[in-house]
Design a protein around this motif. Sequence first.
Motif: not given
Length: 222
Positions: A115-118, A121-122, A127-128
């Motif tokens: 899974a993507v790390s926290t 993900a932040k 960026r989005i």
Amino acid sequence: MSKNKDAAATKAVVDYLNRQNRPYSVTDLLNNMGKEYGKTSITKTCESLAADGKIREKSYGKQKVYVADQSSFPDVDDAELKSMDAKIVELTESVQHVQDKVRRLESELKTLNNAVSTEDAKKETERIENDMVSLQEKLGKLKEGKVLITPQEKDKVYKDRVKYVKEWRKRKRISTDIINAILEGYPKTKKHLLYHLIQLCVCQEEIGLETDEDYSVKPPDI
């Protein structure tokens, strides 16, 4: 080997067989006991103990195994055997339960590792969100009818268009001249000639034989 060494090897083998109470070959004993006494010593010790009746020897072809003398163990009544069997079943179920739990935890760990790390993900969220702000600003300008390119960029687009259209027309003229030259000595139609040329190739892309008519297009006006 000295007498003390012989005595130590003898005691070690007898103690190990009594403690484990299951058959072992010389090689098994050597590996399980840490190879302290050497294969020759273990072999002689087992043969001597078996000859004296202190352990039992069983032969299976060329293979010999040794086991503790069962007469040295106290008798076990049926009730105790049943109790031991029940305990074995209980322990087996407990082991199975633990193994199932380990498999579930390993699967969960694998999922978490993939899974993507926290932190990542932040960063991706940030960026989005920045992209959304930029796109919303651009959309607002488009709705207001504002020009989003510089005059220099606009001129470049027009110049590139002129360049590519001229190149298109040039290539079309060259290919047309070639086809017409072939048609002067060809007894059939242009359509048949093009079809025949395509059939001579594995695929049309090998010679790049395409016509504007295939795609219903024509060079635009400059």
